[in-house]
Design a protein around this motif. Sequence first.
Motif, short mmCIF file in Angstrom:
data_model
loop_
_atom_site.label_atom_id
_atom_site.label_comp_id
_atom_site.label_asym_id
_atom_site.label_seq_id
_atom_site.Cartn_x
_atom_site.Cartn_y
_atom_site.Cartn_z
N LEU A 221 0.85 -1.24 0.03
CA LEU A 221 0.05 -0.14 0.07
C LEU A 221 0.76 1.15 -0.12
O LEU A 221 0.55 2.24 -0.70
CB LEU A 221 -0.86 0.15 1.20
CG LEU A 221 -2.20 -1.14 1.08
CD1 LEU A 221 -3.08 -0.91 2.28
CD2 LEU A 221 -2.95 -0.73 -0.14
N LYS A 222 2.05 1.28 0.65
CA LYS A 222 2.97 2.49 0.60
C LYS A 222 3.44 2.62 -0.68
O LYS A 222 3.71 3.76 -1.22
CB LYS A 222 4.01 2.27 1.76
CG LYS A 222 4.84 3.39 1.78
CD LYS A 222 5.99 3.17 2.77
CE LYS A 222 6.88 4.62 2.92
NZ LYS A 222 8.06 4.27 3.95
N GLN A 225 0.67 4.14 -2.96
CA GLN A 225 0.54 5.65 -2.82
C GLN A 225 1.45 6.30 -3.44
O GLN A 225 1.07 7.32 -4.15
CB GLN A 225 0.52 5.76 -1.47
CG GLN A 225 0.22 7.42 -0.98
CD GLN A 225 0.06 7.72 0.45
OE1 GLN A 225 0.31 6.32 1.26
NE2 GLN A 225 0.12 8.68 0.86
N GLU A 229 0.76 9.07 -7.02
CA GLU A 229 1.13 10.14 -6.90
C GLU A 229 2.36 10.64 -8.14
O GLU A 229 2.09 11.47 -8.90
CB GLU A 229 2.08 10.55 -5.52
CG GLU A 229 1.20 10.41 -4.45
CD GLU A 229 1.83 10.77 -3.24
OE1 GLU A 229 3.20 10.77 -3.21
OE2 GLU A 229 1.28 10.72 -2.19
N ILE A 236 -7.09 6.42 -7.38
CA ILE A 236 -6.74 5.16 -7.00
C ILE A 236 -7.84 4.24 -6.52
O ILE A 236 -8.57 4.57 -5.55
CB ILE A 236 -5.41 5.23 -6.22
CG1 ILE A 236 -5.10 3.72 -6.39
CG2 ILE A 236 -5.77 5.30 -4.74
CD1 ILE A 236 -3.46 3.66 -5.53
N HIS A 252 -1.81 2.14 6.78
CA HIS A 252 -1.80 2.57 5.55
C HIS A 252 -2.89 3.63 5.05
O HIS A 252 -2.72 4.82 4.65
CB HIS A 252 -1.35 1.73 4.33
CG HIS A 252 0.14 1.19 4.62
ND1 HIS A 252 1.15 1.74 4.62
CD2 HIS A 252 0.10 -0.17 4.95
CE1 HIS A 252 2.11 1.26 4.26
NE2 HIS A 252 1.78 -0.03 4.80
N SER A 255 -2.79 6.69 7.10
CA SER A 255 -1.71 7.75 6.59
C SER A 255 -2.35 8.37 5.33
O SER A 255 -2.08 9.46 5.07
CB SER A 255 -0.53 6.83 6.08
OG SER A 255 0.39 7.75 5.48
N TRP A 256 -3.08 7.50 4.37
CA TRP A 256 -3.67 8.23 3.36
C TRP A 256 -4.77 9.34 3.52
O TRP A 256 -4.73 10.34 2.86
CB TRP A 256 -4.38 7.12 2.40
CG TRP A 256 -4.29 7.21 0.97
CD1 TRP A 256 -4.48 8.30 0.25
CD2 TRP A 256 -3.50 6.22 0.18
NE1 TRP A 256 -4.20 8.25 -0.92
CE2 TRP A 256 -3.87 6.84 -1.16
CE3 TRP A 256 -3.34 5.01 0.10
CZ2 TRP A 256 -3.42 6.13 -2.30
CZ3 TRP A 256 -2.84 4.36 -0.74
CH2 TRP A 256 -2.94 4.66 -1.90
N LYS A 259 -2.89 12.48 4.73
CA LYS A 259 -2.17 13.22 3.58
C LYS A 259 -3.17 14.19 2.84
O LYS A 259 -3.02 15.02 2.30
CB LYS A 259 -1.28 12.40 2.60
CG LYS A 259 -0.05 11.80 3.47
CD LYS A 259 0.90 11.34 2.56
CE LYS A 259 2.16 11.12 3.17
NZ LYS A 259 3.08 10.26 2.16
N VAL A 264 -9.52 7.68 -2.65
CA VAL A 264 -9.08 6.25 -2.89
C VAL A 264 -10.59 5.53 -2.87
O VAL A 264 -11.50 5.83 -2.01
CB VAL A 264 -8.49 5.77 -1.52
CG1 VAL A 264 -8.21 4.29 -1.64
CG2 VAL A 264 -7.15 6.53 -1.24
#
Length: 304
Positions: A221-222, A225, A229, A236, A252, A255-256, A259, A264
Amino acid sequence: MAIELSTEIAGVDLVPIREISRVTGVNTVTLRAWERRYGLLIPQRTSKGHRLYSRNDIQQVRDIQTWLGRGVAISKVKSLLAEKKADDFIGEIDSVWVSLSAEIHEHINVFHRSRLENSLADVFALYPVEMVADYLLVPLLGRLQGDVIGNVVKRAFFTNVLQEHLQAAIYRQRQAAQGERIILVSVPGNPVYSSNLEALLVNYSCLVHQYRAEYMGHLDLKVAQLCAEALQAKIIVLIGYGPLNTGELQLHLTSWQEKNVIPVVLAGDLALVYPVLGLDESEVMHPCTTMQQVHAAINQLVKE
């Protein structure tokens, strides 16, 4: 059902087939089949023979989609369109999806490749891909799941034939895609529950809507992301089926959300897991349990 036209064509009386396809999400191949085989559409023609469609034609396509969603076979839709409105109809309908599922399952059981290929080609030519996925293919894949030897072999056979068909369709459809870029990623999970096929179905459907869709396979997942970008994706789509690592997902996706960069769309079992992750409500995350919901969400996000 009200007609929803994009701003580019709202003031235009007649539009070409690629525009009615983009607005309705029905493949141009399917629109032509509805015209030629069933007389469901009667477009006007230019001096060079190119099809032109009116707003009434677009509404007709919407009405056809409504009947198909209720399980009516495409061959029976014309008489129903002439007789009654779908919203007012309360009668019993024999679902075409049940008979189509039985037909395809029969071909799988005897490993008859050519008949299976023909059935898949016919289904994709006559019905919108989101309905084919939600009402036919995803349930079929689910029934073939498990460790029973017979199911493992049948699923492998079906997966191979369906994947070949989808890859060829994706290649053809990509030529016309000029819309927003959308990245699709399969969330790592139990390999027995591979979501490659479901992702290919979403990919193909996005391309039918003329979005520039890219399926990136199984990614952490990181990495997903960073990929979205780097490719400057508008949206996504994360796709997951079967047992999923909820701890990693929570980390994750949190975190998304923080930001708050790229919307998503969560598809498949991933959408079912999302409510139990304990994440705060967010305008970034859009859980969708069906492909029809996925594309309704994508279409709405593109407009924003």
